[in-house]
Design a protein around this motif. Structure first.
Motif, PDB file in Angstrom:
ATOM      1  N   ALA A  85      39.667  -5.774  22.611  1.00  0.00           N
ATOM      2  CA  ALA A  85      40.311  -6.946  22.010  1.00  0.00           C
ATOM      3  C   ALA A  85      41.822  -6.894  22.181  1.00  0.00           C
ATOM      4  N   HIS A  89      44.301  -9.551  24.293  1.00  0.00           N
ATOM      5  CA  HIS A  89      45.493 -10.170  23.699  1.00  0.00           C
ATOM      6  C   HIS A  89      46.709  -9.944  24.592  1.00  0.00           C
ATOM      7  N   GLU A 213      45.055 -18.731  22.649  1.00  0.00           N
ATOM      8  CA  GLU A 213      44.734 -17.948  21.451  1.00  0.00           C
ATOM      9  C   GLU A 213      43.423 -18.387  20.815  1.00  0.00           C
ATOM     10  N   ARG A 217      40.032 -16.055  20.433  1.00  0.00           N
ATOM     11  CA  ARG A 217      39.367 -15.732  19.168  1.00  0.00           C
ATOM     12  C   ARG A 217      37.871 -16.005  19.263  1.00  0.00           C
ATOM     13  N   ARG A 221      34.898 -13.259  19.110  1.00  0.00           N
ATOM     14  CA  ARG A 221      33.924 -13.429  18.029  1.00  0.00           C
ATOM     15  C   ARG A 221      32.498 -13.375  18.572  1.00  0.00           C
TER      16      ARG A 221
END
Length: 360
Positions: A85, A89, A213, A217, A221
């Motif tokens: 993760a 990013h 972004e 996410r 998820r």
């Protein structure tokens, strides 16, 4: 929900067994993890067996939690949960194009003792990403397969376009399940190569990173579902062709599977334009149709809710013998032996349940 990747709607039993190797090596009792994922151990004994992809995803999550290791105990040191993760990013927010993203991801992972190692080279019209697998204790080649899949699916997600691989080089001998590699990567796979690497069109490195972004996410998820998915971004002609063919299959056996002329008409293009656009995506109408036929056949035979003759007709084969030849080419097994393996597993499970009830 998208269809899972090279696993299609099912994960091969040998992949499930291989995913458990690292946990067992570390002394983890995998029985509760399999139970939590809804996987019965007897289903893993059949060499041609498969489990629903959703269950494989659930097992992967359970293994992550039990080991706190995104590499599932198959490397010399764990890669703690959350590392992937953080890498995404760093890549999404700071990479203008795929080339920058690949190099940034490589630099990020080199900060960790067990981070995946890969290097990008460019020559003429070819981009090549080579992977260093020297730190993996991976007798079943599961970590190697997974690393290539994760890299390929993540890179495709970043540019919102499936990256067509020209070749996959594997720096190890062909494993027993080598026939499935074509399903996993959708291209020529060469075993016994000097290194493990993937090659693709160098021009794709110039494609912009288009995820933001909010998309990131959602991607994290759903993980690892989207990583194990044959992603359909909607704009690719091959994806549109697959959807139209799938709709035709859903209409029932009385509706013949449309040919390239009918599909081209539905897409409001000429057959020549359709052929040219599919070629630009490094595929063809025949390849898209065969991949869909394979996925539907594997799913139907595993469920056991249709005869081989009915399935052959539904998929548009002129006769069952042609379907038999195609299925053997896809999976290495005949349709009857594949279906029989599932029926036998179900009989064994029923007998075991009855025996347990009598014992109780």
């Amino acid at each position: 929900m998208t269809e899972p990747m090279g696993f299609t709607r099912w994960a091969a039993a040998h992949h499930v067994r291989a995913a458990l190797v690292g946990a067992r090596r570390r002394g983890v009792d995998v029985a509760p993890l399999l139970e939590r994922a809804g996987i019965e151990e007897h289903a893993l004994a059949d060499e041609h067996g498969r489990v629903p992809a959703a269950q494989f995803v659930a097992l992967t999550k359970a293994l992550w939690s039990a080991l706190d290791d995104e590499l599932l105990g198959l490397c010399s040191a764990p890669l703690r949960l959350g590392t992937f993760a953080m890498m995404t990013h760093a890549v999404v927010h700071c990479s203008p194009d795929l080339r920058t993203a690949v190099r940034r991801a490589d630099r990020f992972y080199r900060l960790f003792p067990a981070g995946p190692r890969f290097s990008l080279t460019e020559r003429d019209s070819v981009a090549r990403v080579e992977f260093d697998l020297s730190d993996y204790d991976d007798p079943d080649r599961f970590a190697a397969e997974s690393l290539l899949i994760v890299w390929h699916r993540s890179a495709s997600w970043l540019i919102r376009r499936r990256i067509g691989l020209d070749e996959v080089e594997l720096g190890y001998p062909a494993p027993p399940h080598a026939l499935e590699y074509g399903l996993l990567y959708g291209t020529t796979c060469r075993f016994g190569a000097a290194a493990t690497a993937v090659s693709f069109d160098r021009a794709l490195l110039d494609q912009p990173v288009v995820q933001d972004e909010a998309a990131l996410r959602a991607f994290l998820r759903r993980a690892p579902w989207d990583i194990l998915a044959r992603m359909d971004y909607g704009q690719e002609v091959s994806a549109q062709v697959r959807r139209l063919l799938n709709q035709a299959l859903g209409a029932g056996a009385e509706a013949p599977l449309p040919g390239p002329e009918q599909v081209a008409a539905r897409l409001a293009v000429s057959p020549q334009t359709l052929r040219r656009r599919l070629s630009a995506e490094r595929t063809s109408f025949q390849q898209v149709r065969d991949q869909l036929r394979r996925d539907v056949a594997v799913s139907a035979l595993a469920r056991g809710d249709t005869s081989i003759e009915e399935l052959s007709a539904r998929l548009g084969f002129s006769e069952p013998s042609a379907f038999h030849r195609a299925f053997r080419r896809w999976t290495g097994a005949t349709p009857r032996s594949y279906q029989g393996s599932y029926q036998e597993a179900n009989r064994d499970a029923t007998a075991s349940g009855r025996q347990a009830s009598r014992s109780a």
